[in-house]
Design an enzyme around this catalytic site. Sequence first.
Site, PDB file in Angstrom:
ATOM      1  N   HIS B   9       0.832  -1.199   0.000  1.00  0.00           N
ATOM      2  CA  HIS B   9       0.000   0.000   0.000  1.00  0.00           C
ATOM      3  C   HIS B   9       0.866   1.247   0.000  1.00  0.00           C
ATOM      4  CE1 HIS B   9      -2.483   3.197   1.797  1.00  0.00           C
ATOM      5  NE2 HIS B   9      -3.523   2.543   1.293  1.00  0.00           N
ATOM      6  N   SER B  68      -5.545  -8.131   3.755  1.00  0.00           N
ATOM      7  CA  SER B  68      -6.774  -8.684   3.189  1.00  0.00           C
ATOM      8  C   SER B  68      -7.068  -8.042   1.836  1.00  0.00           C
ATOM      9  CB  SER B  68      -7.955  -8.449   4.140  1.00  0.00           C
ATOM     10  OG  SER B  68      -8.149  -7.068   4.333  1.00  0.00           O
TER      11      SER B  68
END
Lengths: 114, 114
Positions: B9, B68
């Site tokens: 990310h 996730s």
Amino acid sequence: MKGLVIAGHGSRSSAFRDVLELHKRRIEKLGLFAEVRIAFVEEGDPPLQKVIEDMKSESIFIVPLFISPGYHVSENIPEIVRKIEDKEIFICDPVGDDIFVSFAIINKIFQLIE
Amino acid sequence: MKGLVIAGHGSRSSAFRDVLELHKRRIEKLGLFAEVRIAFVEEGDPPLQKVIEDMKSESIFIVPLFISPGYHVSENIPEIVRKIEDKEIFICDPVGDDIFVSFAIINKIFQLIE
């Protein structure tokens, strides 16, 4: 009695919770801990403080399921733990840098090609 | 030639990058991939598209270092990959649910008590 808390950031997506629940079920089966719980430190229920308060174990390990240390791991979790007086609580490093996560990266390729 | 991209990310904290770099160095040492790169999909440099474009490998595995699946894994990464025409690219599942991450959770306790 020793307990384990898998602590995650939390997310609006149920997929995040599913991942924590999966690790909880796997580790419960090992029978190493009297209690295995999941908890959320930013978004989601149950929050970490409530989970720790509800546990019966005198010794509790908190493992942050985070990629890297940051505010939640370095400040928020220790702050919550300082409020608990009747239990011995150990805060572990976040899992992200672990050698087993390197294996997980490779395993995701194996799973794709097999 | 096979290449691996560890895609994260990204974060303002340098600790996030350090974790990606650590896994890169470990996996490079295995010698399984001609190229191992890190890339960021939200915040940080280099961005995923540039990394893939710069790689020489004809086959590239992207492993999302995410807890996730969510927007980045399900939409953003596939969208970036669709722009690449001259390479065979495989998007793996995010690492978070892997059995080795369960081991990583336990390993973090071993590291604390040893």
